[in-house]
Design a protein around this motif. Structure first.
Motif, short mmCIF file in Angstrom:
data_model
loop_
_atom_site.label_atom_id
_atom_site.label_comp_id
_atom_site.label_asym_id
_atom_site.label_seq_id
_atom_site.Cartn_x
_atom_site.Cartn_y
_atom_site.Cartn_z
N LEU A 1 45.80 9.15 0.48
CA LEU A 1 45.64 9.57 1.87
C LEU A 1 45.71 11.09 2.04
O LEU A 1 45.42 11.60 3.12
CB LEU A 1 46.70 8.91 2.75
N VAL A 2 46.11 11.79 0.97
CA VAL A 2 46.29 13.25 1.10
C VAL A 2 45.01 13.97 1.50
O VAL A 2 45.04 14.82 2.40
CB VAL A 2 46.89 13.83 -0.21
N PRO A 3 43.84 13.70 0.89
CA PRO A 3 42.61 14.42 1.32
C PRO A 3 42.31 14.25 2.80
O PRO A 3 41.90 15.19 3.48
CB PRO A 3 41.51 13.80 0.45
N ALA A 4 42.54 13.05 3.35
CA ALA A 4 42.27 12.83 4.78
C ALA A 4 43.23 13.66 5.61
O ALA A 4 42.84 14.22 6.64
CB ALA A 4 42.40 11.35 5.10
N PRO B 1 57.81 16.50 2.07
CA PRO B 1 58.30 16.44 0.69
C PRO B 1 57.29 15.71 -0.19
O PRO B 1 56.55 14.84 0.30
CB PRO B 1 59.62 15.66 0.80
N PRO B 2 57.21 16.06 -1.48
CA PRO B 2 56.26 15.38 -2.40
C PRO B 2 56.48 13.88 -2.38
O PRO B 2 57.62 13.40 -2.38
CB PRO B 2 56.61 15.99 -3.76
N GLY B 3 55.37 13.13 -2.35
CA GLY B 3 55.44 11.67 -2.40
C GLY B 3 55.62 11.01 -1.07
O GLY B 3 55.67 9.77 -0.98
N ALA B 4 55.76 11.81 0.02
CA ALA B 4 55.96 11.19 1.34
C ALA B 4 54.72 10.46 1.82
O ALA B 4 54.81 9.51 2.60
CB ALA B 4 56.37 12.27 2.35
N ILE B 5 53.55 10.93 1.37
CA ILE B 5 52.28 10.28 1.73
C ILE B 5 51.64 9.77 0.45
O ILE B 5 51.61 10.49 -0.56
CB ILE B 5 51.33 11.27 2.43
N PRO B 6 51.10 8.54 0.46
CA PRO B 6 50.39 8.05 -0.74
C PRO B 6 49.28 9.03 -1.13
O PRO B 6 48.58 9.56 -0.25
CB PRO B 6 49.81 6.71 -0.29
N PRO B 7 49.12 9.31 -2.44
CA PRO B 7 48.12 10.30 -2.88
C PRO B 7 46.71 10.05 -2.35
O PRO B 7 45.97 10.98 -2.08
CB PRO B 7 48.18 10.19 -4.42
#
Length: 539
Positions: A536-539, A528-534
């Motif tokens: 960290l998304v590229p990694a 779901p959106p926001g589950a991972i800090p932005p």
């Protein structure tokens, strides 16, 4: 220089395989026309036309050099070109703007690989040629073998107009089959004194047979001479010269001369042949292009009264100022005048116009149709651009260059060198269209691409010597990639105590190949959106 009638101008180049003797022949042209007062030798590093330091160090021509000569009442604009395949772009742009060429062949080697390349380049641009079989003083020199190779390998129609008296150490002189005379070149005066006499009796029969073969070959191609031949009327030197000129300008045949430029033997008759058989700018016909406004065909007649049109065919970068070489096809323009560049849609001012002699220039007040000159002060023009009248524009056919074939990785030694290099590379690429600078998107390496290892080595040495930039170089890194061959799914759990804190994560990953193998990979998140800090998304 005083103005010359258009029919007395010859725009020619000297082209050949490497080490066939192009620059040596050019140096003899300079000496015998009085343009230089001593013979410049390539092997001594003293050649006038090889004026760059790296050319003198290596003993080869790297950059095409231009000069203007006067022979009798003719003006010859001469370009000496490189023979090495790595610098074939220099030959390409020279042949694009020249009206004629002297193709030099080694008397021992005959037709060599680069001889074929330059011959086909001349074919592509429809440039009439004269063949000069050089180095007849070398052991193993074979005039007839070289002529046969021109016929068989180049699919040309060579017509010998001379025959050598001997070969290698026995080479003594040349028989002129047009005038039927024997030419001897005096060693004591470095070949400046040429003695013409009757053909010796020992050569008379062979010379007569060869002259007969020349007349028959010309009669097949030139109707007025065929009429004389069939009527068995006397055929004089003027008849043969007129026929040779017609078939040469028409591209039907190639006159073949011989000599040994290093021994100062046979060069003056070659100059005479250039004036006698190669076309003037007026005979080449109109320059063809298109109107940049609507794409309609446009022609420019090679006269001073026509609208101005010129082509930028070479740029020479230097620390002082860049020089732009122009071939003027029509019209006139005064130094300081302005011309229109249809590509950039800007006016360029010809601040300083020079008639070049290798690396030195003589100021010119007015450029005319048929001229080859260098201009300082252009800002946005590049090789292949047209300069013309703004009110009557034309876009001449540009020069097409081959694609690069080899790359190296480069790295400036200091940050100051990096800044200087970023400013220099665009100038070098503008000068040499076969040099390409780029950055590899995978490795991040700065790459320099060119026509061969020698080409890139010369460029690196020049960057260090002429512009003071220190570079490291090496092989480019290659990024190897794999792709999914089939579908799969898996999961993994991470659970570890780090610095007294319990860390935990679980990942489930499904992998499947795309329908299009050439498409870019896609990554989709089922979270779901926001589950991972932005962050960290590229990694």
């Amino acid at each position: 220089m005083p103005p010359f009638p258009k029919d007395r101008i010859r725009n020619i180049g000297i082209v050949a395989h490497i080490d066939a003797g192009k620059t040596t022949t050019s140096e003899r042209f300079l000496f015998y026309t009085g343009r230089s007062h001593k013979l410049g030798e390539v092997h001594d590093g003293q050649a006038v036309m090889d004026f760059r330091e790296d050319e003198r160090d290596r003993g080869i021509t790297i950059s095409a050099a231009a000069t203007t000569l006067t022979w009798g009442d003719f003006r010859i604009n001469l370009i000496d070109t490189p023979g090495h395949v790595d610098f074939t772009a220099e030959v390409e742009r020279a042949l694009r703007v020249l009206d004629g060429a002297v193709v030099v062949f080694d008397g021992v080697e005959g037709v060599e690989p680069q001889s074929e390349t330059v011959w086909h380049q001349a074919d592509r641009y429809g440039v009439p040629r004269i063949g000069f079989i050089n180095k007849m003083d070398r052991i193993g020199a074979d005039f007839d073998g070289a002529v046969a190779a021109i016929r068989e390998r180049l699919h040309a129609r060579p017509i010998p107009v001379q025959m050598p008296d001997g070969a290698a150490e026995t080479l003594a002189g040349i028989v002129d089959l047009i005038e039927m005379r024997y030419l001897a070149f005096d060693d004591a005066t470095l070949g400046q004194k040429v003695t013409a006499s009757a053909v010796p009796e020992r050569l008379a029969a062979e010379a007569a047979a060869r002259r007969g073969a020349t007349i028959e070959a010309l009669a097949e191609l030139h109707e007025p001479l065929a009429d004389l031949f069939l009527a068995e009327r006397p055929i004089g030197p003027e008849d043969l010269r007129a026929a040779l000129r017609a078939v040469t300008v028409g591209g039907k045949a190639v006159p073949i001369l011989c000599g040994a430029a290093l021994r100062n033997l046979g060069v003056q008759p070659l100059l005479d042949a250039v004036c006698a058989y190669l076309p003037s700018p007026a005979e080449v016909g109109p320059a063809r292009g298109v109107d940049p406004r609507d794409g309609s065909p446009v022609e420019r007649q090679p006269t001073d009264a026509a609208p101005f049109a010129a082509l930028v065919f070479k740029i020479q970068a230097s620390e002082a100022a860049d020089l732009f070489y122009l071939r003027v096809y029509s019209g006139t323009l005064e130094a300081g005048g302005r011309a229109w560049n249809p590509r950039t849609k800007e006016r360029e001012r010809l601040r300083r116009v020079l008639r070049m002699h290798a690396d030195r220039g003589e100021p010119v007040e007015v450029v005319e149709a048929g001229d080859i000159v260098a201009v300082a002060g252009l800002h946005r023009s590049v090789t292949g651009d047209t300069l013309c009248e703004e009110g009557r524009p034309v876009l001449l056919e540009p020069i097409r260059f081959p694609s690069t074939v080899v790359s190296i990785a480069i790295e400036p030694k200091t940050s100051a060198d990096r800044d200087k290099l970023s400013e220099l590379l665009p100038r070098l690429q503008r000068e040499d269209p076969t040099l390409v600078a780029s950055v590899d998107p995978d490795s991040g390496q700065a790459l320099l691409s060119g026509m061969g290892e020698l080409h890139l080595e010369v460029v690196l040495n020049r960057i260090a010597r002429d512009f003071g930039i220190k570079l490291g170089s090496g092989k480019p890194r290659v990024s190897y990639r794999e792709t999914a061959g089939g579908s799969g799914e898996g999961s993994a759990t991470y659970q570890r105590l780090v610095a007294g804190e319990q860390l935990f994560a679980r990942v489930r990953l499904a992998l499947a190949p795309l329908a299009d193998p050439g498409a870019r990979p896609e990554a989709r998140s089922a979270l779901p959106p926001g589950a991972i800090p932005p962050a960290l998304v590229p990694a």
